[in-house]
Design an enzyme around this catalytic site. Structure first.
Site, PDB file in Angstrom:
ATOM      1  N   GLY A   1      81.833  56.956  36.943  1.00 44.60           N
ATOM      2  CA  GLY A   1      82.205  57.354  35.994  1.00 44.60           C
ATOM      3  C   GLY A   1      80.408  58.082  35.043  1.00 44.60           C
ATOM      4  O   GLY A   1      79.771  58.833  35.714  1.00 44.60           O
ATOM      5  N   HIS A   2      80.834  58.730  33.774  1.00 45.88           N
ATOM      6  CA  HIS A   2      79.653  59.746  32.726  1.00 45.88           C
ATOM      7  C   HIS A   2      78.326  59.325  33.271  1.00 45.88           C
ATOM      8  O   HIS A   2      78.197  58.079  32.539  1.00 45.88           O
ATOM      9  CB  HIS A   2      80.161  60.311  32.074  1.00 45.88           C
ATOM     10  N   ASN A   3      77.613  60.549  33.422  1.00 40.41           N
ATOM     11  CA  ASN A   3      76.126  60.134  33.249  1.00 40.41           C
ATOM     12  C   ASN A   3      75.603  59.128  34.142  1.00 40.41           C
ATOM     13  O   ASN A   3      74.168  58.534  33.870  1.00 40.41           O
ATOM     14  CB  ASN A   3      75.570  59.865  31.434  1.00 40.41           C
TER      15      ASN A   3
END
Length: 345
Positions: free
Chosen positions: A241-243
């Site tokens: 997922g993001h980050n």
């Protein structure tokens, strides 16, 4: 393909212990799947029965091994697994050699920075404006490389892989078919009865010597970067997922999902079907056993098991207790009957 046993022994520094050194093999297979003409290898006593029953014509065995199968030649080597790998790399299926050039059907923006004499761009690939491709980069058939992407020396995008805009790939990064780098992170805010998309304005940064399996996805950051550290190897069908930040030299096995902003330390092993919640931290040199569910921070240097993930010793004791429940229930019923009988008397 016909290869003499004596040639194989010379290649791996082995000794033909039994059988005809001039005998030939024509293929490679495991002990269980081998047929006459195949070379196989044996390195684990747990598979002694397979060694005895194999149909392979020749087998690599460890130093000092004495229990030879009745109908096969044996070559003694220090490390049968590595020796088998070396033989297959030498005589087996070979990957296509690097062939620089741009296929006529590829669509390459005019300002892409690359040397056509040292880069390979395959059929129907699309490379947008501002991209930089270092020497020895290969962009396979049907790949998409978005604007301003940077790809380092020796990296390879296998057929139909995608790198979206602004992402950065280091040197010797391999993307297998269907991998998607830099798709939007899954970010929404709920209000006024609907989900509003939150813009994902960050990038994905992949450091040197990372390999990403077929169908795996790494989402771009909401801001900043999603970051995959040097030497990390990611299996097929993994979602990141993001980050998320993943450290150096990690192993992440198939069907794992890591939610946004999780941080994974260095040298972490994550087995198949592990789920990691967002914003948690997994310490360096941890091992997460298959199907773990990580819901809180985990300290480094330990092996974890179960849902929620706890140290493996604790989880094994818990599972042992659960397995004893039927006997405990039966015993409680027995004691209750005895008590009831005593009261009636």
């Amino acid at each position: 393909m016909k290869i003499a046993l004596s040639n194989l022994a010379t290649l791996v520094g082995g000794t033909v212990l039994c059988g005809d050194p001039a005998g030939q093999i024509t293929g490679f297979a495991s002990l269980k799947e081998a047929i006459p003409g195949d070379l196989s290898f044996f390195h684990d006593p747990r598979y002694n029965e397979r060694l005895v029953n194999t149909k392979a014509s020749a087998i690599l065995v460890p130093l000092g091994w004495k229990e030879f199968p009745p109908n096969a030649s044996c070559i003694e080597v220090s490390d049968p697994s590595r020796s088998f790998e070396k033989i297959v790399e030498t005589y087996g299926f070979q990957p296509s050699p690097f062939a620089p050039g741009v296929h006529p059907s590829a669509v390459v923006a005019d300002d892409v920075k690359f040397d056509p004499a040292h880069v390979c761009i395959g059929p129907n690939a699309v490379i947008e404006s501002g991209v930089e491709l270092a020497d020895e980069v290969e962009v396979g058939p049907g790949c998409f490389v978005g604007r301003n992407v940077i790809i380092g020396k020796g990296s390879r995008l296998h057929a139909n892989s995608t790198v979206h805009a602004e992402c950065v790939l280091g040197e010797n990064v391999f993307l297998h078919s269907g991998a998607v780098i830099g798709a939007d992170g899954f970010g929404y805010e709920f209000g006024h009865g609907r989900h509003r998309k939150v813009r994902q304005a960050g990038i994905v940064q992949i450091d040197n010597d990372v390999e990403i399996g077929a169908g795996s996805t790494i989402d771009r950051a909401r801001f900043g970067r999603t970051w995959i550290g040097e030497g990390t190897k990611i299996d097929n069908l993994v979602q990141i997922g993001h980050n998320v930040v993943i450290g150096k030299h990690c192993i992440i096995v198939a069907c794992t999902a890591i939610a946004g902003s999780a941080v994974i330390g260095d040298y972490v092993v994550i087995a198949a079907q592990v789920g990691i919640a967002g914003h948690v931290h997994v310490g360096s040199q941890s091992t997460l056993a298959a199907r773990c569910g990580v819901t809180r921070d985990l300290s480094g240097g330990q092996t974890y098991l179960g849902f929620p993930a706890i140290p493996v010793g604790e989880e094994k004791r818990r599972l042992a207790g659960i397995n004893r429940l039927p006997q405990l229930v039966a015993r409680v019923k027995e004691l209750a009957a005895q008590i009831a009988g005593g009261k009636s008397a």
